[in-house]
Design an enzyme around this catalytic site. Structure first.
Site, PDB file in Angstrom:
ATOM      1  N   HIS A  88      -6.485 -10.518   5.688  1.00 30.48           N
ATOM      2  CA  HIS A  88      -6.500 -10.385   4.225  1.00 30.48           C
ATOM      3  C   HIS A  88      -5.483 -11.317   3.541  1.00 30.48           C
ATOM      4  O   HIS A  88      -5.800 -12.006   2.577  1.00 30.48           O
ATOM      5  CB  HIS A  88      -6.215  -8.944   3.803  1.00 30.48           C
TER       6      HIS A  88
ATOM      7  N   LYS B  55       1.014   0.880  -5.067  1.00 32.61           N
ATOM      8  CA  LYS B  55      -0.059   0.055  -4.522  1.00 32.61           C
ATOM      9  C   LYS B  55      -0.131  -1.195  -5.386  1.00 32.61           C
ATOM     10  O   LYS B  55      -0.230  -1.097  -6.615  1.00 32.61           O
ATOM     11  CB  LYS B  55      -1.387   0.809  -4.584  1.00 32.61           C
TER      12      LYS B  55
ATOM     13  N   GLU C 132       0.851  -1.200   0.000  1.00 27.88           N
ATOM     14  CA  GLU C 132       0.000   0.000   0.000  1.00 27.88           C
ATOM     15  C   GLU C 132       0.878   1.238   0.000  1.00 27.88           C
ATOM     16  O   GLU C 132       1.955   1.231   0.600  1.00 27.88           O
ATOM     17  CB  GLU C 132      -0.862   0.030   1.255  1.00 27.88           C
TER      18      GLU C 132
HETATM   19  C1  BG6 Z   1      -8.078  -2.707   6.179  1.00 22.60           C
HETATM   20  C2  BG6 Z   1      -6.890  -2.320   7.018  1.00 22.60           C
HETATM   21  O1  BG6 Z   1      -8.673  -3.877   6.669  1.00 22.60           O
HETATM   22  O2  BG6 Z   1      -7.664  -2.934   4.834  1.00 22.60           O
HETATM   23  C3  BG6 Z   1      -6.198  -1.094   6.452  1.00 22.60           C
HETATM   24  O3  BG6 Z   1      -7.313  -2.058   8.345  1.00 22.60           O
HETATM   25  C4  BG6 Z   1      -5.854  -1.311   4.997  1.00 22.60           C
HETATM   26  O4  BG6 Z   1      -5.012  -0.802   7.186  1.00 22.60           O
HETATM   27  C5  BG6 Z   1      -7.085  -1.791   4.220  1.00 22.60           C
HETATM   28  O5  BG6 Z   1      -5.370  -0.101   4.464  1.00 22.60           O
HETATM   29  C6  BG6 Z   1      -6.696  -2.193   2.812  1.00 22.60           C
HETATM   30  O6  BG6 Z   1      -7.853  -2.402   2.055  1.00 22.60           O
HETATM   31  P1  BG6 Z   1      -7.823  -2.230   0.472  1.00 22.60           P
HETATM   32  O7  BG6 Z   1      -9.161  -2.706   0.023  1.00 22.60           O
HETATM   33  O8  BG6 Z   1      -7.570  -0.777   0.209  1.00 22.60           O
HETATM   34  O9  BG6 Z   1      -6.701  -3.085  -0.017  1.00 22.60           O
END
Ligand code: BG6
Length: 503
Positions: free
Chosen positions: A263, A368, A239
């Site tokens: 995740h 990203k 990210e």
């Molecule tokens: C969230 C986390 O669950 O997922 C965040 O708490 C993170 O820290 C986010 O930035 C990332 O989600 P995505 O959908 O932007 O990849």
């Protein structure tokens, strides 16, 4: 030209229901839930009799709540053009369905009022008595709310109501194994497992779901999905954002709890699981749990040898200067909490034994990118090299989940002419080149699934506990993070960390 042929199952229409959101004043409701519900409404995927009840401690009126909802929808909905000045008819229709009920999570009398509201005979006719409770509060309120719901549940389950009752919980499901077990225990005292939907929004992403389609609908990929041909698998979630003002939260969680336990493990289990016997929720979740049961640190090494922690320093991301993690509000000046983690794990089963899985999650990286990358083995015999031709071919299959959803396969091709030369080419597919519409937002997909009662894309209790059980090996390790400037690819030590196991 690419031809698309579809084969699909029938789309279900969600039934009418009460959609009760606890934490209605919070960021999640504002940025994700109400915009997603509006998007579903616009597509006709919410029953016209559905009532959305925002519940929170703040004293405000339904009118005030609707006004906030419009702001959120205008800023975050994918389907409302920002420049549209007047409220379109369907937005007004949607707002008519939203109501607000002030409620203190500690006050039994407030929950009694909620129960009375939900059991109103006139409303029961409209909603068929279906109730969905959505916990969008900070996690410390989960157990108190569930206990109160347990107290009012007998009155909700009276013979006057025939509809279903469902509960949606947002991550984090616990902070470690013990707290995850305590949360599961409380929730399971009030709701049956099939009524509970634990949301991990990664499972709502189209390309995440596509992992199973790619593997299981296409023998050409499915047959090449094992240790005989795969050399290593990388799963990375990079990210560019930092901790987004959540210093106090991140100091408690670090990236292991924030991203890896949920995740990344979802991506890992879907990539590595065996084909399920059927495509129902439990068959898929059974296979995911088996992966977690077979998970060990790479080559059975000590946990400390199979993880590398990192933390970002001051730097520049996408040409913007950004501060160091330790300078963020709410963060200790000497904090050793990880904003980056690289892990080497192995799945000890017939399909994967001996294949390293490299998991990496990092904040404030140069780009990203959420990707699953499968590296294939080299041919057993270097035919072209022996003929004097350099051959760097490595077949690599990349499933790109964000920001550009798609799939690509790298392979070697002959460069025209002589002498014999081998170049690398990509066979690739990008969602946005084929489908004009953006894929649905993860929350819309998941909320739709809860409404129709499909639990496939939600985590089951044993899955959550198994993921924490593995995580426990690492949670108490001394952090000692390697530092990396914000806007880079993480600590330089990572190359060495991963290279030692590549033969
Ligand atoms: C969230 C986390 O669950 O997922 C965040 O708490 C993170 O820290 C986010 O930035 C990332 O989600 P995505 O959908 O932007 O990849």
């Amino acid at each position: 030209m690419i031809r698309i042929e579809s084969s699909g199952n029938t789309r279900h229409s969600p039934p009418p229901l009460f959609f009760v959101i606890f934490g209605a004043s919070g960021d999640l409701t504002h940025r994700k839930l109400l915009p997603a519900l509006f998007d579903l409404h616009r597509k006709g995927d919410i029953h016209p009799n559905t009532r959305i009840i925002g519940v929170a401690r703040k004293d405000k009126t339904t009118q005030g709540f609707r006004k906030e909802a419009v702001d959120g929808i205008r800023s975050f909905s994918r389907h409302l053009p920002k420049d549209e000045k007047d409220d379109p008819d369907d937005l007004r229709e949607f707002l008519d369905r939203i109501h607000y009920l002030p409620l203190s999570f500690e006050k039994s009398a407030d929950f009694d009022r909620l129960a009375e509201y939900l059991m109103d005979p006139e409303l029961l006719k409209v909603t068929n008595g279906n109730i969905l409770f959505y916990l969008a509060t900070p996690p410390s309120f989960f157990i108190p709310i569930v206990e109160q719901l347990g107290r009012i549940r007998p009155s909700l389950d009276s013979s006057d109501r025939n509809g279903f009752t469902r509960l949606v919980i947002e991550k984090p499901f616990g902070h470690d194994l013990a707290s995850a077990k305590a949360l599961n225990q409380s929730v399971l005292q009030v709701f049956r497992e099939e009524e509970i939907h634990r949301i991990d929004h990664y499972l709502g992403k189209e390309t995440v779901q596509n992992i199973l389609i790619l593997r299981l609908a296409n023998p050409v990929f499915g047959a090449l999905w094992n240790r005989d041909i795969i050399n290593r698998v990388e799963i990375r979630v990079f990210e560019t954002i930092g901790i987004e003002g959540r210093g106090a939260y991140f100091e408690e969680s670090g990236i292991l709890r924030d991203m890896v336990q949920n995740h990344l493990f979802q991506l890992l289990t879907l990539t590595a699981m065996e084909p399920p016997v059927s495509f129902d929720a439990d068959s898929i979740r059974d296979e995911k749990v088996k992966v977690l049961r077979a998970l060990v640190p790479w080559r059975g090494e000590k946990p400390s040898g199979s993880i590398l922690f990192g933390q970002y320093l001051e730097g520049g991301v996408l040409e913007e200067p950004v501060m160091a993690y330790r300078q963020e509000k709410g963060v200790d000046l000497g904090s050793v909490v990880e904003t980056y983690a690289a892990m080497k794990v192995e799945i000890q089963n017939m399909r994967w034994a001996g294949v390293p899985f490299h998991l990496v999650a990092g904040k404030r990286m140069s780009r990203k990118a959420t990707e699953i990358v499968l590296h294939y083995r080299k041919p057993p015999f270097a035919l072209f090299r022996l003929a004097g031709c350099q051959d760097d071919t490595e077949n690599v299959l990349t499933l790109s989940i964000q920001p550009n959803e798609g799939i690509s396969l790298r392979f070697g091709i002959k460069r025209p002419g002589s002498p014999l030369r081998i170049d690398q080419a990509d066979l690739s597919f990008a969602y946005n080149q084929i489908y004009q519409e953006d894929p649905p937002e993860a929350y819309s997909r998941l909320i739709y699934d809860v409404m129709i009662g499909d639990a496939t894309l939600f985590a089951r209790n044993d899955e959550v506990e198994k993921a924490w059980a593995f995580m426990e090996l690492f949670l108490s390790l001394k952090r000692n993070p390697k530092f990396y400037p914000a806007g880079t690819d993480g600590p330089v030590e990572v190359d060495n960390f991963f290279s030692t196991d590549l033969s």
